[in-house]
Motif scaffolding. Structure first.
Motif: not given
Length: 234
Positions: A70, A119, A122-123, A138, A175
């Motif tokens: 994750e 990845l 996105q965070q 999201d 994700e």
């Protein structure tokens, strides 16, 4: 000249070698297995965990071993965590796809580096959402990522759309596995500069009937949150 829709987030020229934001610290923890070590090396060599985006508060980024595959944003700690297990899972899926397609090494490497950038962005999107006092989701994080990724790493935009399209539907990479969200993300990336990123439409990662509206979709996102996703120093 940059496409006018990119004016807000590309007012300064951006390259993969640009200095990271002074508000961002990155730490790679010691991996506990050969596969985790490979994931750490992929992350570090890719420079994916860097950004020149202006941040509203200091953020820590930690790459580490986890109990599950994750990537997370912890608002209380102001910390992004990228798990080596998630990197490894994405790598194995992309390796399998490349073997099936007999993809050349350059394309495979570009897809992997772009996946790591997605990845992270996105965070980063979750971080920008909560630090700016917006309701987190999201979808909102993806919208921020569609602004910050082209600003930080324009050369990774097309392979990012391709990689996410390829990973959609695969289990173990939550994700990136949602098909509808992948299509929307690709549309926003394409809409950022349809001329520059025409290969996204040509590759079929945006439905032909949707492609003409992607610039408008991107423009609406830029108008809503673009001022929160600009390069430092602008």
């Amino acid at each position: 000249m940059p496409h006018p829709l990119m004016a807000l987030v590309l007012s300064m020229t951006s390259t993969l070698g640009a200095a990271p934001s002074s508000e961002l610290s990155v730490r790679y923890e010691q991996p506990g297995s050969p596969r985790a070590e490979q994931a750490r090396k992929l992350l570090k060599d890719s420079d994916a965990l860097e950004t020149g985006i202006r941040l509203p508060a200091p953020i820590k980024v930690v790459a580490r071993d986890c109990d599950s595959a994750e990537a997370t944003w912890d608002q209380d700690e102001r910390r992004i965590t990228i798990c080596y297990q998630l990197v490894d899972q994405a790598r194995r899926v992309l390796d399998g796809i490349s073997e099936t397609e007999e993809t050349d090494a350059g394309t495979e490497s570009a897809r992997m580096e772009a996946t790591l950038s997605v990845l992270f962005h996105q965070q980063l999107g979750h971080a920008l959402t909560t630090l700016n006092g917006l309701p987190d989701s999201d979808a909102q994080a993806d919208q921020f990522a569609a602004l910050t990724l082209p600003a930080d790493a324009p050369k990774r935009v097309v392979p990012a759309a391709e990689a996410r399209h390829l990973l959609a539907g695969h289990s173990g990479i939550d994700e990136l596995s949602a098909t509808a969200e992948s299509a929307t993300f690709s549309c926003l990336l394409y809409g950022a500069d349809p001329a520059k990123y025409h290969r996204i439409a040509q590759g079929g990662w945006v439905a032909p009937e949707r492609a003409p509206s992607c610039a408008d979709e991107y423009n609406r996102v830029r108008s809503a949150i673009g001022s929160m996703a600009v390069k430092a120093g602008t």
